[in-house]
Scaffold this motif. Structure first.
Motif, short mmCIF file in Angstrom:
data_model
loop_
_atom_site.label_atom_id
_atom_site.label_comp_id
_atom_site.label_asym_id
_atom_site.label_seq_id
_atom_site.Cartn_x
_atom_site.Cartn_y
_atom_site.Cartn_z
N SER A 64 6.09 14.19 -10.79
CA SER A 64 6.73 14.14 -11.81
C SER A 64 5.68 14.60 -13.15
O SER A 64 6.22 15.77 -13.39
N SER A 65 4.46 14.63 -12.83
CA SER A 65 3.10 15.30 -13.61
C SER A 65 3.26 16.31 -13.56
O SER A 65 3.10 17.19 -14.90
N ASP A 74 0.83 -1.38 0.06
CA ASP A 74 0.29 -0.06 0.29
C ASP A 74 1.12 1.49 0.06
O ASP A 74 0.77 2.08 -0.57
N TRP A 75 1.81 0.62 1.08
CA TRP A 75 2.70 2.64 0.52
C TRP A 75 3.57 2.43 -0.56
O TRP A 75 3.61 3.11 -0.71
N LEU A 76 3.80 1.66 -0.64
CA LEU A 76 4.74 1.69 -2.46
C LEU A 76 3.95 2.45 -3.22
O LEU A 76 4.47 3.02 -4.06
N LYS A 116 3.90 2.60 -16.41
CA LYS A 116 4.40 0.89 -17.30
C LYS A 116 4.41 0.25 -16.16
O LYS A 116 4.87 -0.62 -15.44
N ARG A 117 5.65 1.21 -15.11
CA ARG A 117 6.76 0.84 -14.69
C ARG A 117 5.62 0.99 -12.94
O ARG A 117 6.09 -0.25 -12.52
N LEU A 172 2.48 6.48 -6.61
CA LEU A 172 1.22 7.44 -6.92
C LEU A 172 1.35 8.91 -6.17
O LEU A 172 1.98 10.03 -7.47
N LEU A 173 2.52 9.36 -5.41
CA LEU A 173 3.13 10.68 -5.63
C LEU A 173 4.03 11.12 -5.98
O LEU A 173 3.87 12.10 -6.65
#
Length: 101
Positions: free
Chosen positions: A21-22, A8-10, A43-44, A15-16
């Protein structure tokens, strides 16, 4: 070791990072390059989620530990039984050898 909270943390960290970066890419460069980078991140992240899906969870590891403990008990019982069988076989063999002589 429970990997569910780690997963969950990963996922949240990924996501963050992806969102952060977006935003930076949209502010500093053209949208096309940002879209490509977002696609790469997606994808990653998807690869990470696929790999985490195949890992055992806490219950599975616990069940394996219990099964191994049970197998150890059964093996020790089998060893004791085979030792008793070996002793009996040697006694019979000794008896037959003494009768033959």
């Amino acid at each position: 070791m429970d990997v569910s909270p780690l997963k969950d943390w990963l996922g949240l960290i990924a996501l963050l990072i992806s969102v952060g970066s977006s935003v930076v890419l949209f502010l500093k460069s053209d949208a096309k390059r940002a879209a490509v980078t977002i696609s790469d991140h997606d994808k990653r992240i998807q690869r990470l989620e696929d790999e985490m899906r195949h890992m055992p969870d806490k219950e599975t590891v616990h069940k394996l530990q219990l099964d191994l403990t049970e197998m150890k008990g059964q093996m020790s019982t089998m060893v004791k039984s085979s030792e008793a069988t070996e002793r009996a076989t040697r006694r019979v063999e000794d008896f037959l050898m003494s009768k033959a002589a």
